[in-house]
Write a protein that holds these residues in place. Structure first.
Motif, mmCIF file in Angstrom:
data_model
loop_
_atom_site.group_PDB
_atom_site.id
_atom_site.type_symbol
_atom_site.label_atom_id
_atom_site.label_comp_id
_atom_site.label_asym_id
_atom_site.label_seq_id
_atom_site.Cartn_x
_atom_site.Cartn_y
_atom_site.Cartn_z
ATOM 1 N N GLN A 277 36.986 36.134 42.842
ATOM 2 C CA GLN A 277 37.752 35.053 42.240
ATOM 3 C C GLN A 277 36.982 34.303 41.149
ATOM 4 O OE1 GLN A 277 39.224 30.901 43.019
ATOM 5 N NE2 GLN A 277 39.001 31.817 45.005
ATOM 6 N N ARG A 278 35.696 34.061 41.440
ATOM 7 C CA ARG A 278 34.838 33.322 40.517
ATOM 8 C C ARG A 278 34.855 33.934 39.113
ATOM 9 N NH1 ARG A 278 29.220 33.032 39.420
ATOM 10 N NH2 ARG A 278 28.777 34.990 40.470
ATOM 11 N N PHE A 279 34.830 35.280 39.064
ATOM 12 C CA PHE A 279 34.731 35.943 37.759
ATOM 13 C C PHE A 279 36.052 35.904 37.001
ATOM 14 C CE2 PHE A 279 31.371 37.971 40.293
ATOM 15 C CZ PHE A 279 30.301 37.548 39.528
ATOM 16 N N PHE A 280 37.159 35.902 37.741
ATOM 17 C CA PHE A 280 38.449 35.715 37.084
ATOM 18 C C PHE A 280 38.428 34.399 36.327
ATOM 19 C CE2 PHE A 280 40.398 38.745 40.064
ATOM 20 C CZ PHE A 280 41.360 39.301 39.266
ATOM 21 N N ILE A 281 38.023 33.349 37.065
ATOM 22 C CA ILE A 281 38.127 32.008 36.517
ATOM 23 C C ILE A 281 37.130 31.803 35.384
ATOM 24 C CG2 ILE A 281 37.631 29.617 37.163
ATOM 25 C CD1 ILE A 281 39.223 30.634 39.848
ATOM 26 N N GLU A 282 35.907 32.334 35.546
ATOM 27 C CA GLU A 282 34.933 32.216 34.462
ATOM 28 C C GLU A 282 35.385 32.979 33.224
ATOM 29 O OE1 GLU A 282 31.239 33.415 36.119
ATOM 30 O OE2 GLU A 282 31.020 31.547 37.250
ATOM 31 N N GLY A 283 36.009 34.143 33.454
ATOM 32 C CA GLY A 283 36.487 34.951 32.329
ATOM 33 C C GLY A 283 37.524 34.217 31.518
ATOM 34 N N TYR B 113 47.204 28.867 43.756
ATOM 35 C CA TYR B 113 48.024 28.706 42.557
ATOM 36 C C TYR B 113 47.806 29.834 41.552
ATOM 37 C CZ TYR B 113 49.667 24.111 43.866
ATOM 38 O OH TYR B 113 50.294 23.084 44.499
ATOM 39 N N PHE B 114 46.624 30.415 41.594
ATOM 40 C CA PHE B 114 46.303 31.434 40.592
ATOM 41 C C PHE B 114 46.791 32.818 40.996
ATOM 42 C CE2 PHE B 114 43.207 34.324 38.471
ATOM 43 C CZ PHE B 114 43.581 34.034 37.180
ATOM 44 N N VAL B 118 48.008 37.228 39.109
ATOM 45 C CA VAL B 118 47.458 38.587 39.171
ATOM 46 C C VAL B 118 48.316 39.518 40.031
ATOM 47 C CG1 VAL B 118 45.055 38.056 38.675
ATOM 48 C CG2 VAL B 118 45.866 37.918 41.005
ATOM 49 N N ALA B 119 49.337 38.967 40.680
ATOM 50 C CA ALA B 119 50.185 39.813 41.528
ATOM 51 C C ALA B 119 51.085 40.687 40.665
ATOM 52 C CB ALA B 119 51.022 38.940 42.447
ATOM 53 N N SER B 120 51.398 41.864 41.188
ATOM 54 C CA SER B 120 52.220 42.813 40.430
ATOM 55 C C SER B 120 53.607 42.242 40.149
ATOM 56 C CB SER B 120 52.347 44.113 41.223
ATOM 57 O OG SER B 120 53.687 44.551 41.226
ATOM 58 N N LEU B 121 54.036 42.409 38.906
ATOM 59 C CA LEU B 121 55.308 41.838 38.499
ATOM 60 C C LEU B 121 56.485 42.470 39.205
ATOM 61 C CD1 LEU B 121 55.392 40.695 34.938
ATOM 62 C CD2 LEU B 121 57.386 40.631 36.387
ATOM 63 N N VAL B 122 56.404 43.774 39.437
ATOM 64 C CA VAL B 122 57.524 44.457 40.084
ATOM 65 C C VAL B 122 57.713 43.902 41.490
ATOM 66 C CG1 VAL B 122 58.484 46.685 40.704
ATOM 67 C CG2 VAL B 122 56.993 46.502 38.725
ATOM 68 N N ASN B 174 53.033 32.223 36.139
ATOM 69 C CA ASN B 174 51.989 32.097 35.114
ATOM 70 C C ASN B 174 51.254 30.765 35.073
ATOM 71 O OD1 ASN B 174 52.392 34.705 34.110
ATOM 72 N ND2 ASN B 174 54.169 34.004 32.952
ATOM 73 N N MET B 175 51.775 29.734 35.751
ATOM 74 C CA MET B 175 51.161 28.419 35.528
ATOM 75 C C MET B 175 49.710 28.359 36.019
ATOM 76 S SD MET B 175 53.130 25.942 38.131
ATOM 77 C CE MET B 175 53.188 26.191 39.875
ATOM 78 N N GLY B 176 49.364 29.183 37.011
ATOM 79 C CA GLY B 176 47.997 29.183 37.514
ATOM 80 C C GLY B 176 46.985 29.544 36.437
#
Lengths: 291, 299
Positions: A277-283, B113-114, B118-122, B174-176
């Motif tokens: 998760q950390r790398f997602f957010i840093e990216g 929230y995030f 990253v979850a698959s749209l389908v 997308n808000m995350g």
């Protein structure tokens, strides 16, 4: 002014402000929890429905925990469509594209960030410019080109299209810019050539950025829908997202099976996300703030 | 002698730089740069993929004017963007402000929230379609039986509600991502500013409008550009959730371009549609950059 405040006033002020703080904190927690619930409920509903009998999925009043767990739903999905093959195809594509992306873009980013050559700014502008152009604008010419090369309906087509995206170069360059030039100059004085500097200094230092790029690319390829939709027509090359959609269309009334298949398609990304998760957010912070 | 040595050294340096660049550049040039240029040309051609390409001049663009589906798609794209961009900005900024407070479990909440991003749209589209199923879905059951609403909205199955439904799901998903960008922006605001303002007697609201919002304008600028571009490119969510329907209620530009190219095999015309999309995005981005000086402050 200060003289007019006595001890009691200060005490009262402290008490009222701490009450205010408690109230404020409670409100923040309440809003955030309510929001979190909205974010997470669809996934919990998916999980719950995937273990139910077909007839119980929409039964009212709604139960979160099914009376008997239908584990068999998770067996059935692999037989109804070649889900295993689709998963394998997706893993193959994700791994190859991510690897090529990491290799070539960190290489190119080094040139953009740390080496001087004629046309550097112009070339970089080309890269940045194409990030802003919607992919759909050039999807047709790409498709025609691939068809001419006879690569339609092969994995190679998507690999070639997605392994050299400018986004990777951009992300790596942003990170390399933060590495001080003095460090490289010192290495040059010590007699290292540019390739040695890249492999011995830049690469080890850029692990966080490489990690960010890895997960971004991997998740992008894993979730990509439109690319496979355009290029892959036969079952033997299809990916998990196409398979999921195929499943939805063919067994549109098998709600619990659709939910089970959806959940299976989410699990790898979920694991990757929880672990890194950390790398997602840093990216995101790297591309967002400095870009 | 010396001069010659220098130039060959310079030449060498350049070769080294190019060698770093080349592996990526070849792929980028062949599979991205050339198709971009080719897209421009293709919009001036007639081609069905099987017969000869013929030059069509501006015919494709003239056809756009009388194409009703194109007009509807264009309006739908604006509708979708006008709903999604401001609401996503408000939601993600609000979330970031809440999460920027010193609270426990921040990372966990942030992850929750995030994750939809990253979850698959389908998978996401199909589960929302089920939850919002007009006759059997849990949301409408609750609206009917708990809130006694006789006729709850038919969500993605109704002409009027399909677009709002897509907008809601898109914001949810997308808000995350934009929240993270805002959080990074918030963390870049020096604490001393607030301390100084407090000493001067500013309240919380004043701090927000005089410090937080102005200091966040670079983030807002970036978010609004990214969001606008991604809204005009919307495809997957609509294709899977509604397929552009019911009728043409959610048919957006990219769905139209996709159908024209890969169902009707009218490649030239499809390129013309995409090019219009690009020109709109370009114009909006240019306007945003022009207006940047008026409201974005870099400190």
């Amino acid at each position: 002014m200060m003289k007019m405040l006595n001890l009691n006033d200060i005490k009262n002020y402290r008490i009222s402000s701490s009450w205010k703080n408690v109230f404020k904190k409670t409100l923040i927690y309440a809003v955030l929890s309510a929001g979190s619930l909205i974010m997470i409920l669809p996934f919990l509903w998916m999980l719950s429905a995937s273990f139910k009998l077909e007839k119980d999925v929409f039964r009212y009043p709604f139960t979160w925990i099914p009376e008997t767990f239908q584990w068999i739903n998770y067996m059935k999905i692999w037989k109804k469509i070649p889900f295993l093959l689709f998963s394998f195809n997706t893993i193959k594509l994700s791994v190859i594209i991510t690897f090529l992306q990491l290799l070539t873009s960190s290489f190119a980013a080094y040139a953009f960030a740390k080496l001087k050559f004629r046309g550097r700014n112009f070339l970089f502008l080309c890269y940045i410019g194409t990030i802003a152009i919607p992919w759909q604008v050039y999807m047709v010419p790409q498709y025609i080109m691939m068809r001419h090369l006879g690569l339609n309906d092969t994995h190679l087509s998507l690999i070639l299209l997605q392994a050299f995206t400018p986004f990777g170069v951009f992300l790596m360059r942003q990170f390399y810019l933060s590495i001080p030039n003095e460090l490289l100059d010192a290495a040059r004085i010590d007699g290292l050539n540019e390739y040695q500097i890249y492999f011995k200094i830049m690469l080890p230092l850029s692990k966080p950025a490489l990690a960010s790029l890895t997960i971004f690319t991997f998740v992008f390829v894993w979730n990509d829908f439109m690319g496979p939709l355009i290029y892959f027509t036969s079952d033997k090359v299809k990916t998990i997202q196409l398979g999921l959609r195929m499943f939805i269309q063919q067994y549109s009334a098998d709600y619990s099976l659709i939910m089970a298949a959806s959940l299976v398609s989410l699990i790898p990304v979920l694991i990757l996300f929880l672990a890194l998760q950390r790398f997602f957010i840093e990216g995101i912070a790297t591309t967002g703030v400095k870009g | 002698m010396n001069k010659k040595g220098n130039t060959s050294l310079l030449y060498n340096k350049r070769l080294v730089a190019y060698s770093f660049l080349l592996p990526n550049f070849i792929g980028f040039a062949v599979f991205t740069l050339i198709p971009v240029v080719f897209a421009l040309a293709l919009s001036l051609m007639n081609w069905d993929g099987a017969n000869e390409i013929t030059f069509a001049g501006l015919k494709n663009f003239r056809e756009l004017i009388s194409d009703e589906t194109f007009r509807i798609s264009l309006l739908n794209t604006f509708y979708y963007s006008a709903g999604t961009v401001p609401l996503t900005i408000i939601c993600s900024l609000g979330l970031a402000l809440l999460l920027n407070q010193p609270i426990k479990g921040r990372n966990a909440i942030r992850a929750v929230y995030f994750f939809p991003y990253v979850a698959s749209l389908v998978a996401v589209a199909v589960v929302w379609n089920m939850i919002l199923n007009p006759t059997m879905g849990p949301v409408n059951e609750i609206l009917q039986k708990v809130f006694h609403i006789a006729k709850p909205p038919r969500w993605s199955a109704s002409v009027d509600w399909a677009m709002p439904t897509v907008i809601i799901v898109s914001i949810w998903k997308n808000m995350g991502y934009y929240m993270i960008i805002y959080l990074a922006g918030l963390q870049g605001i020096p604490r001393e500013l607030y301390e100084a303002a407090k000493v001067d007697g500013a309240g919380n609201l004043q701090c927000f409008f005089r410090i937080t919002l102005p200091m966040l304008t670079p983030s807002t600028f970036f978010v609004s550009i990214m969001l606008t571009i991604s809204c005009f490119k919307i495809f997957d969510l609509i294709f899977v959730m509604t397929g552009g329907g019911p009728g043409r209620a959610t048919n957006v530009l990219v769905v139209h371009a996709y159908n024209v190219a890969f169902k009707n095999f009218n490649f030239g015309y499809s390129s013309a549609i995409s090019l219009v999309l690009f020109i709109i995005v370009l114009c909006i981005t240019i306007i945003q950059f022009r207006m940047e000086k008026k409201w974005v402050s870099y400190f």
